[in-house]
Design an enzyme around this catalytic site. Sequence first.
Site, PDB file in Angstrom:
ATOM      1  N   HIS A 165       9.464  -3.535   3.348  1.00 52.32           N
ATOM      2  CA  HIS A 165       8.831  -3.863   2.015  1.00 52.32           C
ATOM      3  C   HIS A 165      10.015  -4.204   0.957  1.00 52.32           C
ATOM      4  CE1 HIS A 165       5.636  -1.012   3.190  1.00 52.32           C
ATOM      5  NE2 HIS A 165       4.883  -1.825   2.777  1.00 52.32           N
ATOM      6  N   GLN A 219     -10.304  -2.249   2.529  1.00 54.81           N
ATOM      7  CA  GLN A 219      -9.888  -2.950   3.923  1.00 54.81           C
ATOM      8  C   GLN A 219      -9.820  -2.095   5.005  1.00 54.81           C
ATOM      9  OE1 GLN A 219      -6.055  -3.969   1.825  1.00 54.81           O
ATOM     10  NE2 GLN A 219      -5.086  -3.678   3.913  1.00 54.81           N
ATOM     11  N   MET A 266       0.873  -1.217  -0.130  1.00 52.74           N
ATOM     12  CA  MET A 266      -0.015   0.240  -0.028  1.00 52.74           C
ATOM     13  C   MET A 266       0.905   1.185   0.031  1.00 52.74           C
ATOM     14  SD  MET A 266      -3.440  -0.853   1.948  1.00 52.74           S
ATOM     15  CE  MET A 266      -3.012  -0.692   3.676  1.00 52.74           C
ATOM     16  N   GLY A 267       2.229   0.932  -0.195  1.00 54.92           N
ATOM     17  CA  GLY A 267       3.000   2.018  -0.590  1.00 54.92           C
ATOM     18  C   GLY A 267       3.431   2.690   1.010  1.00 54.92           C
TER      19      GLY A 267
HETATM   20  O1  PAF Z   1      -0.126  -5.543   3.785  1.00 59.44           O
HETATM   21  C1  PAF Z   1      -0.643  -4.896   2.991  1.00 59.44           C
HETATM   22  O2  PAF Z   1      -0.074  -3.810   2.682  1.00 59.44           O
HETATM   23  C2  PAF Z   1      -2.122  -4.997   2.255  1.00 59.44           C
HETATM   24  O3  PAF Z   1      -2.976  -5.614   3.372  1.00 59.44           O
HETATM   25  C3  PAF Z   1      -1.845  -5.516   1.082  1.00 59.44           C
HETATM   26  C4  PAF Z   1      -1.765  -7.153   1.093  1.00 59.44           C
HETATM   27  C5  PAF Z   1      -1.048  -4.904   0.052  1.00 59.44           C
HETATM   28  C6  PAF Z   1      -3.522  -5.717   0.536  1.00 59.44           C
HETATM   29  O4  PAF Z   1      -3.936  -4.234   0.281  1.00 59.44           O
END
Ligand code: PAF
Length: 257
Positions: free
Chosen positions: A16, A40, A9-10
């Site tokens: 990451h 979400q 989600m950046g």
């Molecule tokens: O973990 C995240 O950043 C988010 O829940 C994901 C898996 C990218 C889904 O939007």
Amino acid sequence: MTLGFVPTMGALHPGHLSLIEAAKKQTKFVVASIFVNPTQFNDSDDLNRYPRKEKSDLEMLKSVGCDMVFLPEVEDIYPNPKEKYEIDLGFLDEVMEGEFRPNHFTGVARVVERFFSLIRPDIAFFGEKDIQQLAVIRRMTEIRNLDVDVRGVETKRETDGLAMSSRNLLLNESQRQEATHVFETLKYGQQLIKEIKDVNVIREKMVAFCKNSKLELEYLELVDNQSLRSATSVDNCRACIAAYCGKVRLIDNMALF
Ligand code: PAF
């Protein structure tokens, strides 16, 4: 050629990048996505506050050799916003994150299923910090019978132990120090399990330890490392925690065995 996929989600951080690095080692071509998924979030303030840093994200992805970045708009992912999405996530949707963030995991399963159908990865990588999310995605993949290998990658931590998270950017200086108490509570659990063999006693002591701080504890559960069901014995036991540090919700988990 194996295609690796890292959804994000950046507001990227080294955690990451460790997912991208794992994907680089295990696959031939790596696609990352940056998409702040509205379905979400169960709190619109949380969605609006979520940090967005596209320019530096792209530079970071380039620096670790990510081959392609998918930056969809909401309309690309949800062309028919009224369309209903249903999935039976079983008890995973009722405990811990499921209990405190209603519909959150349905939104996660929905977006990841959509990504899998658009990108068609062979292997997808998710951080173990979100251990319940990892279990949800495995369940979704199994229910939909998708041919995607879902792999977890170890949590990356700051030098004082705080699990890396985009939400850490929202902490002020004193909250940032207070936040390490989450990690200290988990480490305390690892100490306790060496001497105490009753999961309820360990849990109570960890809760008391965590409450002895400015954090507002939401839940602290000891679960079976594989199934994520409530632990009945100390073998294979993992502690999962969610706590507010000011308005910032932090989650973390650690194997205690
Ligand atoms: O973990 C995240 O950043 C988010 O829940 C994901 C898996 C990218 C889904 O939007």
